[in-house]
Scaffold this motif. Structure first.
Motif, PDB file in Angstrom:
ATOM      1  N   ARG A 162       0.812  -1.226   0.000  1.00 47.03           N
ATOM      2  CA  ARG A 162       0.000   0.000   0.000  1.00 47.03           C
ATOM      3  C   ARG A 162       0.839   1.266   0.000  1.00 47.03           C
ATOM      4  O   ARG A 162       0.310   2.359  -0.173  1.00 47.03           O
ATOM      5  CB  ARG A 162      -0.905   0.009   1.228  1.00 47.03           C
ATOM      6  N   VAL A 163       2.147   1.146   0.214  1.00 44.10           N
ATOM      7  CA  VAL A 163       3.004   2.329   0.319  1.00 44.10           C
ATOM      8  C   VAL A 163       3.126   3.011  -1.038  1.00 44.10           C
ATOM      9  O   VAL A 163       3.366   2.354  -2.059  1.00 44.10           O
ATOM     10  CB  VAL A 163       4.400   1.940   0.847  1.00 44.10           C
ATOM     11  N   ARG A 164       2.953   4.320  -1.055  1.00 38.75           N
ATOM     12  CA  ARG A 164       3.102   5.096  -2.273  1.00 38.75           C
ATOM     13  C   ARG A 164       4.040   6.271  -1.999  1.00 38.75           C
ATOM     14  O   ARG A 164       3.993   6.871  -0.929  1.00 38.75           O
ATOM     15  CB  ARG A 164       1.748   5.639  -2.736  1.00 38.75           C
ATOM     16  N   PRO A 165       4.890   6.616  -2.961  1.00 39.06           N
ATOM     17  CA  PRO A 165       5.787   7.763  -2.753  1.00 39.06           C
ATOM     18  C   PRO A 165       4.992   9.064  -2.661  1.00 39.06           C
ATOM     19  O   PRO A 165       3.937   9.205  -3.286  1.00 39.06           O
ATOM     20  CB  PRO A 165       6.686   7.740  -4.000  1.00 39.06           C
ATOM     21  N   ILE A 166       5.491   9.989  -1.885  1.00 36.99           N
ATOM     22  CA  ILE A 166       4.851  11.294  -1.745  1.00 36.99           C
ATOM     23  C   ILE A 166       5.872  12.393  -2.038  1.00 36.99           C
ATOM     24  O   ILE A 166       7.075  12.194  -1.880  1.00 36.99           O
ATOM     25  CB  ILE A 166       4.271  11.495  -0.329  1.00 36.99           C
ATOM     26  N   ASP A 167       5.370  13.529  -2.496  1.00 42.56           N
ATOM     27  CA  ASP A 167       6.224  14.679  -2.745  1.00 42.56           C
ATOM     28  C   ASP A 167       6.296  15.532  -1.490  1.00 42.56           C
ATOM     29  O   ASP A 167       5.264  15.850  -0.879  1.00 42.56           O
ATOM     30  CB  ASP A 167       5.673  15.516  -3.905  1.00 42.56           C
ATOM     31  N   VAL A 168       7.503  15.880  -1.080  1.00 40.59           N
ATOM     32  CA  VAL A 168       7.691  16.719   0.100  1.00 40.59           C
ATOM     33  C   VAL A 168       8.579  17.896  -0.282  1.00 40.59           C
ATOM     34  O   VAL A 168       9.360  17.819  -1.236  1.00 40.59           O
ATOM     35  CB  VAL A 168       8.339  15.925   1.254  1.00 40.59           C
ATOM     36  N   PRO A 169       8.456  19.028   0.429  1.00 41.32           N
ATOM     37  CA  PRO A 169       9.234  20.219   0.049  1.00 41.32           C
ATOM     38  C   PRO A 169      10.701  20.154   0.439  1.00 41.32           C
ATOM     39  O   PRO A 169      11.463  21.048   0.083  1.00 41.32           O
ATOM     40  CB  PRO A 169       8.510  21.342   0.806  1.00 41.32           C
ATOM     41  N   TYR A 170      11.108  19.117   1.180  1.00 46.24           N
ATOM     42  CA  TYR A 170      12.495  19.003   1.617  1.00 46.24           C
ATOM     43  C   TYR A 170      13.058  17.647   1.198  1.00 46.24           C
ATOM     44  O   TYR A 170      12.310  16.669   1.099  1.00 46.24           O
ATOM     45  CB  TYR A 170      12.596  19.119   3.140  1.00 46.24           C
ATOM     46  N   PRO A 171      14.351  17.585   0.963  1.00 49.05           N
ATOM     47  CA  PRO A 171      14.947  16.267   0.684  1.00 49.05           C
ATOM     48  C   PRO A 171      14.920  15.414   1.947  1.00 49.05           C
ATOM     49  O   PRO A 171      15.206  15.894   3.044  1.00 49.05           O
ATOM     50  CB  PRO A 171      16.386  16.604   0.273  1.00 49.05           C
ATOM     51  N   LEU A 172      14.548  14.162   1.813  1.00 51.84           N
ATOM     52  CA  LEU A 172      14.523  13.241   2.946  1.00 51.84           C
ATOM     53  C   LEU A 172      15.855  12.505   2.993  1.00 51.84           C
ATOM     54  O   LEU A 172      16.248  11.858   2.018  1.00 51.84           O
ATOM     55  CB  LEU A 172      13.373  12.254   2.816  1.00 51.84           C
ATOM     56  N   VAL A 173      16.537  12.603   4.106  1.00 52.31           N
ATOM     57  CA  VAL A 173      17.843  11.967   4.274  1.00 52.31           C
ATOM     58  C   VAL A 173      17.746  10.984   5.431  1.00 52.31           C
ATOM     59  O   VAL A 173      17.447  11.372   6.559  1.00 52.31           O
ATOM     60  CB  VAL A 173      18.948  13.008   4.563  1.00 52.31           C
ATOM     61  N   ARG A 174      17.959   9.711   5.151  1.00 53.18           N
ATOM     62  CA  ARG A 174      17.906   8.698   6.212  1.00 53.18           C
ATOM     63  C   ARG A 174      19.269   8.641   6.911  1.00 53.18           C
ATOM     64  O   ARG A 174      20.307   8.530   6.274  1.00 53.18           O
ATOM     65  CB  ARG A 174      17.557   7.334   5.630  1.00 53.18           C
ATOM     66  N   GLY A 175      19.225   8.739   8.241  1.00 48.92           N
ATOM     67  CA  GLY A 175      20.465   8.664   9.006  1.00 48.92           C
ATOM     68  C   GLY A 175      20.265   7.913  10.306  1.00 48.92           C
ATOM     69  O   GLY A 175      19.135   7.777  10.785  1.00 48.92           O
ATOM     70  N   THR A 176      21.336   7.401  10.847  1.00 50.89           N
ATOM     71  CA  THR A 176      21.316   6.783  12.172  1.00 50.89           C
ATOM     72  C   THR A 176      22.476   7.364  12.959  1.00 50.89           C
ATOM     73  O   THR A 176      23.592   7.467  12.460  1.00 50.89           O
ATOM     74  CB  THR A 176      21.394   5.246  12.081  1.00 50.89           C
ATOM     75  N   PHE A 177      22.201   7.771  14.196  1.00 41.32           N
ATOM     76  CA  PHE A 177      23.160   8.608  14.905  1.00 41.32           C
ATOM     77  C   PHE A 177      23.600   8.049  16.250  1.00 41.32           C
ATOM     78  O   PHE A 177      24.040   8.790  17.119  1.00 41.32           O
ATOM     79  CB  PHE A 177      22.561  10.012  15.094  1.00 41.32           C
ATOM     80  N   HIS A 178      23.470   6.761  16.441  1.00 44.99           N
ATOM     81  CA  HIS A 178      23.999   6.135  17.662  1.00 44.99           C
ATOM     82  C   HIS A 178      24.528   4.770  17.234  1.00 44.99           C
ATOM     83  O   HIS A 178      23.848   3.758  17.337  1.00 44.99           O
ATOM     84  CB  HIS A 178      22.902   6.003  18.720  1.00 44.99           C
ATOM     85  N   VAL A 179      25.755   4.761  16.739  1.00 46.50           N
ATOM     86  CA  VAL A 179      26.333   3.564  16.132  1.00 46.50           C
ATOM     87  C   VAL A 179      27.705   3.295  16.740  1.00 46.50           C
ATOM     88  O   VAL A 179      28.530   4.210  16.864  1.00 46.50           O
ATOM     89  CB  VAL A 179      26.472   3.732  14.608  1.00 46.50           C
ATOM     90  N   HIS A 180      27.934   2.042  17.111  1.00 50.76           N
ATOM     91  CA  HIS A 180      29.240   1.625  17.615  1.00 50.76           C
ATOM     92  C   HIS A 180      29.891   0.673  16.615  1.00 50.76           C
ATOM     93  O   HIS A 180      29.216  -0.168  16.022  1.00 50.76           O
ATOM     94  CB  HIS A 180      29.105   0.907  18.962  1.00 50.76           C
ATOM     95  N   SER A 181      31.177   0.821  16.442  1.00 47.82           N
ATOM     96  CA  SER A 181      31.954  -0.120  15.636  1.00 47.82           C
ATOM     97  C   SER A 181      32.826  -0.947  16.581  1.00 47.82           C
ATOM     98  O   SER A 181      32.686  -0.879  17.803  1.00 47.82           O
ATOM     99  CB  SER A 181      32.835   0.646  14.641  1.00 47.82           C
ATOM    100  N   ARG A 182      33.747  -1.708  16.025  1.00 49.03           N
ATOM    101  CA  ARG A 182      34.600  -2.526  16.870  1.00 49.03           C
ATOM    102  C   ARG A 182      35.571  -1.691  17.701  1.00 49.03           C
ATOM    103  O   ARG A 182      36.317  -2.237  18.516  1.00 49.03           O
ATOM    104  CB  ARG A 182      35.366  -3.540  16.025  1.00 49.03           C
ATOM    105  N   LEU A 183      35.567  -0.372  17.514  1.00 52.83           N
ATOM    106  CA  LEU A 183      36.340   0.494  18.400  1.00 52.83           C
ATOM    107  C   LEU A 183      35.735   0.544  19.803  1.00 52.83           C
ATOM    108  O   LEU A 183      36.402   0.953  20.745  1.00 52.83           O
ATOM    109  CB  LEU A 183      36.428   1.910  17.823  1.00 52.83           C
TER     110      LEU A 183
END
Length: 223
Positions: free
Chosen positions: A53-74
């Protein structure tokens, strides 16, 4: 860095209309029921029906997917390599990844991490400590500080932060009784193996309390 984050935050629109009364919700099934074969199979069916049922929509801003709490092997609590994290970001359409490594006495985790563009993904190198996600500014841009684990932060003073974490899987998992979780996993292991994504999603709750705090702050100031 700030321009990319600004583009991401611009996608969030806050309505000024009075909040509607909360809708009633059915009682949450037990973890045993949520990991049963019937529940997980039904989850997969519901997800497929929703995806259709998902359909794309037009928005006035670019949508940027991000994740901001990420750990690596460090960090002590992750074994993920940079190559694995880059591949996962590309596979999920994630354009910005904010590393928040636990500080170490034997190594500068910010200097050791990847920063800037890597194979089409933009990386921020930062740390997590004392319920704060911190990324030092680059090229004379200001530092960024986000609230981490807001369930452990009683009061948030917006002037001291650029934003806050809205969803965290660790915070979400803490409401599951450990003994019930372990027994449910063992008793339903074939179903969990057959439906790994549905099993993972069965632990996720809507972060209602966090969203209420976020909405309350953004009605007063950019956050």
């Amino acid at each position: 860095m700030r321009r990319l984050l600004a583009a991401l935050m611009a996608a969030v629109c806050v309505a000024e209309a009075p909040a509607a009364p909360p809708a009633s919700r059915p009682a949450r099934p037990s973890v045993h029921e949520r990991l049963s074969a019937a529940y997980l199979a039904r989850f997969e069916q519901d997800r497929a029906a929703l995806a259709a049922r998902v359909r794309p929509i037009d928005v006035p801003y670019p949508l940027v997917r991000g994740t901001f709490h990420v750990h690596s092997r460090l960090s002590h609590d992750s074994r993920g390599t940079i190559e694995e994290i880059v591949a996962a970001a590309k596979a999920t359409g994630t354009r910005v990844v904010g590393f928040t490594e636990h500080p170490r006495k034997d190594q500068d985790v910010i200097a050791a991490n990847v920063r800037g563009w890597r194979d089409g993904v933009y990386f921020l190198a930062g740390t997590e400590s004392d319920n704060a996600l911190f990324w030092p500014g680059r090229d004379h841009e200001p530092d960024l500080r986000f609230v981490a684990h807001p369930e452990e932060v009683a009061e948030i003073e917006p002037a001291q932060w650029a934003g806050m974490e809205i969803y965290n899987t660790h915070a979400d998992a803490k409401d599951e009784p450990l003994s019930a979780l372990v027994s449910a996993l063992l008793l339903n292991l074939p179903a969990v193996k057959a439906h790994p994504q549905a099993a993972f999603a069965s632990f996720l709750d809507e972060p209602t309390a966090f969203l209420e705090r976020f909405d309350r702050i953004t009605r007063e100031t950019p956050f």
